[in-house]
Design an enzyme around this catalytic site. Sequence first.
Site, short mmCIF file in Angstrom:
data_model
loop_
_atom_site.label_atom_id
_atom_site.label_comp_id
_atom_site.label_asym_id
_atom_site.label_seq_id
_atom_site.Cartn_x
_atom_site.Cartn_y
_atom_site.Cartn_z
N GLN A 15 -6.62 -8.10 -10.40
CA GLN A 15 -7.57 -6.99 -10.31
C GLN A 15 -8.24 -6.73 -11.66
O GLN A 15 -9.44 -6.46 -11.71
CB GLN A 15 -6.87 -5.74 -9.78
CG GLN A 15 -6.47 -5.94 -8.30
CD GLN A 15 -5.83 -4.73 -7.67
OE1 GLN A 15 -5.58 -3.72 -8.31
NE2 GLN A 15 -5.56 -4.84 -6.37
N GLY A 37 -6.00 -0.44 -1.75
CA GLY A 37 -5.02 0.25 -0.91
C GLY A 37 -5.68 1.30 -0.04
O GLY A 37 -5.06 2.30 0.33
N ALA A 38 -6.92 1.03 0.33
CA ALA A 38 -7.73 2.06 1.00
C ALA A 38 -7.23 2.41 2.40
O ALA A 38 -7.56 3.48 2.92
CB ALA A 38 -9.19 1.61 1.05
N ASP A 94 2.24 14.99 -11.71
CA ASP A 94 3.37 15.57 -12.44
C ASP A 94 2.95 16.88 -13.13
O ASP A 94 3.69 17.86 -13.13
CB ASP A 94 3.89 14.56 -13.48
CG ASP A 94 4.15 13.21 -12.85
OD1 ASP A 94 4.96 13.15 -11.93
OD2 ASP A 94 3.49 12.23 -13.24
N HIS A 122 4.96 7.83 -16.09
CA HIS A 122 5.05 8.47 -14.77
C HIS A 122 6.32 7.94 -14.11
O HIS A 122 6.29 7.00 -13.32
CB HIS A 122 3.82 8.16 -13.92
CG HIS A 122 4.02 8.54 -12.48
ND1 HIS A 122 4.11 9.84 -12.05
CD2 HIS A 122 4.19 7.78 -11.37
CE1 HIS A 122 4.32 9.87 -10.75
NE2 HIS A 122 4.37 8.63 -10.31
P1 NAX Z 1 0.96 2.87 1.34
O1 NAX Z 1 1.99 1.82 1.52
O2 NAX Z 1 0.72 3.85 2.41
O3 NAX Z 1 -0.42 2.18 1.01
C1 NAX Z 1 -0.53 1.18 0.07
C2 NAX Z 1 -1.66 0.30 0.53
O4 NAX Z 1 -1.89 -0.65 -0.48
C3 NAX Z 1 -1.33 -0.46 1.82
O5 NAX Z 1 -2.37 -0.21 2.77
C4 NAX Z 1 -1.30 -1.90 1.37
O6 NAX Z 1 -1.79 -2.79 2.37
C5 NAX Z 1 -2.21 -1.85 0.17
N1 NAX Z 1 -2.01 -2.95 -0.77
C6 NAX Z 1 -0.86 -3.58 -1.09
N2 NAX Z 1 -1.12 -4.57 -1.96
C7 NAX Z 1 -2.45 -4.56 -2.18
C8 NAX Z 1 -3.31 -5.36 -2.94
N3 NAX Z 1 -2.85 -6.39 -3.66
N4 NAX Z 1 -4.63 -5.08 -2.93
C9 NAX Z 1 -5.12 -4.07 -2.21
N5 NAX Z 1 -4.35 -3.28 -1.43
C10 NAX Z 1 -3.03 -3.53 -1.42
O7 NAX Z 1 1.30 3.61 -0.07
P2 NAX Z 1 0.73 4.99 -0.61
O8 NAX Z 1 1.60 6.09 -0.15
O9 NAX Z 1 -0.72 5.07 -0.34
O10 NAX Z 1 1.01 4.80 -2.19
C11 NAX Z 1 0.25 3.90 -2.96
C12 NAX Z 1 0.84 3.79 -4.35
O11 NAX Z 1 0.78 5.05 -5.04
C13 NAX Z 1 2.31 3.41 -4.40
O12 NAX Z 1 2.50 2.45 -5.43
C14 NAX Z 1 3.00 4.69 -4.80
O13 NAX Z 1 4.24 4.46 -5.43
C15 NAX Z 1 1.99 5.26 -5.73
N6 NAX Z 1 2.12 6.68 -6.08
C16 NAX Z 1 1.75 7.05 -7.32
C17 NAX Z 1 1.83 8.36 -7.74
C18 NAX Z 1 1.44 8.76 -9.11
O14 NAX Z 1 1.58 9.94 -9.43
N7 NAX Z 1 0.96 7.88 -9.98
C19 NAX Z 1 2.35 9.42 -6.83
C20 NAX Z 1 2.31 9.03 -5.38
C21 NAX Z 1 2.69 7.60 -5.13
O15 NAX Z 1 4.08 7.48 -5.25
#
Ligand code: NAX
Length: 329
Positions: A112, A11-12, A159, A187
């Site tokens: 993965q 998700g870089a 959190d 979480h």
């Molecule tokens: P974005 O939608 O901006 O970025 C996610 C990226 O992941 C996209 O660029 C997408 O193309 C890529 N992606 C999707 N499927 C993929 C795969 N199979 N392999 C590689 N890349 C893939 O989301 P972002 O705001 O960066 O959030 C990423 C994740 O973090 C989400 O699931 C979000 O819910 C989670 N979070 C987790 C948090 C935590 O405390 N654990 C807090 C923040 C956030 O909510």
Amino acid sequence: MKEPITISITGAAGHIGYALLFRIASGSVFGADQPVNLRLIEIEPALPALHGVVMELDDCAFPLLREVVATADLDEGFAGANWALLVGSVPRKAGMERSDLLGINGRIFTGQGQAIAKNAAKNIRVLVVGNPCNTNALIAKNNAAGVPSDRFFAMTRLDENRAKSQLAFKAGVHASDVTNLCIWGNHSSTQYPDFTNAKINGKPATDVISDHDWLKGEFISTVQQRGAAIIKARGASSAASAANAAIDTVKSLIQPTADGDWFSVAVCSDGSYGIEKGLIASMPIRTKSDGSWEVVQGVPVDDFSREKIDASVAELIEERDAVKDLIPS
Ligand code: NAX
């Protein structure tokens, strides 16, 4: 100069990725004397955007940044990884339930996990950020044959940081004055930010903050609902604070924890605190001077805390049961 270490990040090209990569490349995570290789993993449609991010990394001329690989191929992406930060997944949008996310994202983590087992370095450590992160980490762990279960983590540090800030605001102190704050469980909105053992300048938070109704009510719900509140305000989920928490988590796992303190991260339960063995649950963790980690034992759990922890663990069990097809027995 040390040998470079390799960090794989999924998700870089996403929002969290964008806030994370530059800090890793700058040396502010692994140290000012530690060169890094970045292996950036995205889905095919996001590769053009990822190439733009790589151009920006080039334009920083970071002294510690060695090789940068941008790929949609998991074997290439996890080759030789010492750390895998699994951020990529479909983020929760307003109105979307976590159960919707389970189905959409769970499948990503089987492949993965397998690719990590096949390609990563022997000392690989995996931090899952993408939601639902506990259950995604469980899926990755169970699909990574041969990788010890103590290498898998899911992020609850955001959190913890949120809870520390809320307690600090209430007590009129700085967030860094708050210690021993454990997030228990999942979480999610069932997580339990444990104020009963938190300390403020070394004193029990329950002595410093006399409004116990606030602690038991508004404090907990504010922390539990903070992610949703940020989505409502920004129209997008937390990104910079999430990247910062991922960095805090990695640093806490590679540096010894201060005496008497602990930090929150979800790990594979060994049955401590009555949390079912094998679940990826957040609990109090400390890192020892040899770099290994342990669950802090003997943290008091009163009846109020027990009920909250049990509710969050029950949700983890439900999530695990919902994805049992993705978990090889
Ligand atoms: P974005 O939608 O901006 O970025 C996610 C990226 O992941 C996209 O660029 C997408 O193309 C890529 N992606 C999707 N499927 C993929 C795969 N199979 N392999 C590689 N890349 C893939 O989301 P972002 O705001 O960066 O959030 C990423 C994740 O973090 C989400 O699931 C979000 O819910 C989670 N979070 C987790 C948090 C935590 O405390 N654990 C807090 C923040 C956030 O909510």
